[in-house]
Design a protein around this motif. Structure first.
Motif, short mmCIF file in Angstrom:
data_model
loop_
_atom_site.label_atom_id
_atom_site.label_comp_id
_atom_site.label_asym_id
_atom_site.label_seq_id
_atom_site.Cartn_x
_atom_site.Cartn_y
_atom_site.Cartn_z
N ASP A 286 27.56 14.62 -22.33
CA ASP A 286 27.68 14.74 -20.95
C ASP A 286 27.04 16.28 -20.27
OD1 ASP A 286 28.45 13.37 -18.38
OD2 ASP A 286 30.03 15.05 -18.14
N THR B 266 24.15 6.55 -18.36
CA THR B 266 24.14 7.84 -19.22
C THR B 266 22.86 8.57 -18.94
OG1 THR B 266 22.85 6.73 -21.05
CG2 THR B 266 25.74 6.80 -21.04
N SER C 61 28.26 13.74 -15.32
CA SER C 61 29.14 13.05 -14.89
C SER C 61 29.27 13.64 -13.27
CB SER C 61 30.47 12.94 -15.47
OG SER C 61 30.31 12.49 -16.71
#
Length: 355
Positions: free
Chosen positions: A139, A248, A277
């Protein structure tokens, strides 16, 4: 061998103390300074009380050093989550688990039989920190942190895992010279490498407040900006790609037909986000706010809205919403509907920042 151990420990303690002092002049946030200082103090105390040649310390001083040394797991965890987890809410479970481990380590001084429990707890904690350092890279958008993760995991958490696992399995004797030398040598080498990495003038290593706007924000660093790619990102976001559940950075890179590292750099350096995120959730929360206040969706449940904006369940939606807005979705809907609460005034600048 004993004097070599003392020399290595003295060098490691000196580097740790200098590192802690120098970082107070570095352009990083307070939590970063405090976490490094806490680790430097606790690790230095640990090196003093575990020397191969027992030092003749006053009982009160020895007791204080023992207390400080016991909090090495907590200090190590604090540093790692401060660097690698930008969202404060994600850090608390790790900090609580590390504090429990540290308290157990200190308690075993009064109850030696607990030592057989403390070591496995430490092994599990350090092993989990190694996994966290590597797993959370999926992330991460900050290039310097992504590159440092494998070495960081091996150096900080990996060294502690190796030493505690060696003791737990009996391969390294607690009072043996081999363990003492490994502790001293490992800490000295890691401290030097850690100092070189941390003292670089790059405040981007550390978490910080950001208020990016994917529609109008100018690139933070023009030399890293890719106008065509940033335009493609904004176009994809406007088209609603953020609604895809489980999206993603790899999937987004595939849809935009660009290498993943270029996409990371564009979102980080061009749009101002430190992790993927927060980039996706910003758009989702903006849409959720609009849905929660829309007259046509008054009968829609929070769960239905969460699904509609791309969340897989209501739990992550509630956490992300509260982190961004400061209220739960239900509270936000109630406040905006009544319009009479003083809290509604607080929502105005928040809503403006989202748009």
């Amino acid at each position: 061998m004993i004097y070599l151990d003392l020399a290595l420990r003295g060098g490691a303690v000196t580097i740790l103390m200098l590192l802690a002092l120098l970082l107070w002049r570095a352009p990083i946030n307070l939590e970063g300074r405090l976490s490094v200082s806490a680790l430097a103090l606790s690790e230095s105390a640990f090196l003093v009380i575990t020397a191969a040649l027992p030092l003749d310390l006053h009982p009160a001083l020895l007791s204080n050093f023992t207390l400080l040394a016991s909090f090495t797991p907590a200090a190590t965890t604090w540093l790692i989550v401060t660097i690698f987890l930008d969202a404060p809410g994600q850090r608390w479970p790790w900090l609580i688990a590390s504090l429990v481990t540290s308290i157990a380590l200190y308690t075993h001084e009064a109850f030696p039989s607990l030592f057989s429990v403390c070591l496995p707890m430490s092994v599990v904690l350090y092993g989990a920190l190694v996994i966290l350092s590597l797993w959370s890279s999926r992330d991460d958008l900050v290039e310097c942190r992504c590159r440092a993760r494998p070495g960081f995991a091996a150096a900080i958490a990996g060294l502690a895992l190796f030493l505690t696992a060696g003791q737990a399995t009996g391969l390294l004797q607690e009072d043996g010279i081999i363990l003492a030398l490994l502790q001293a040598t490992g800490t000295l080498v890691v401290s030097l490498a850690f100092a070189v990495w941390l003292l670089r003038p790059d405040a981007n290593l550390w978490p910080g407040e950001t208020t990016p706007d994917i529609d109008s924000r100018l690139p933070i660093h023009d030399e890293f900006a890719d106008p065509a790619l940033i335009a493609s990102i904004k176009s994809a976001m406007t088209a609603g790609i953020w609604r895809e559940e489980g999206l993603t950075i790899g999937a987004l890179a595939g849809k935009l037909a660009v290498p993943e590292h270029r996409l990371r750099r564009a979102i980080n350096q061009g749009l101002g986000f430190r992790n993927f995120s927060s980039f996706i959730n910003r758009a989702r929360i903006e849409a959720a706010c609009a849905a929660l206040t829309a007259p046509t969706q008054m009968n829609a449940t929070v769960l239905e809205i969460a699904y509609d904006v791309g969340f897989a369940s209501v739990g992550p939606f509630n956490r992300a919403f509260r982190a961004e807005i400061g209220y739960s979705p239900t509270e936000y809907r109630r406040i905006t509907q009544t319009g009479a609460s003083a809290d509604s005034e607080k929502l105005a600048p928040i809503a403006a920042n989202l748009h």
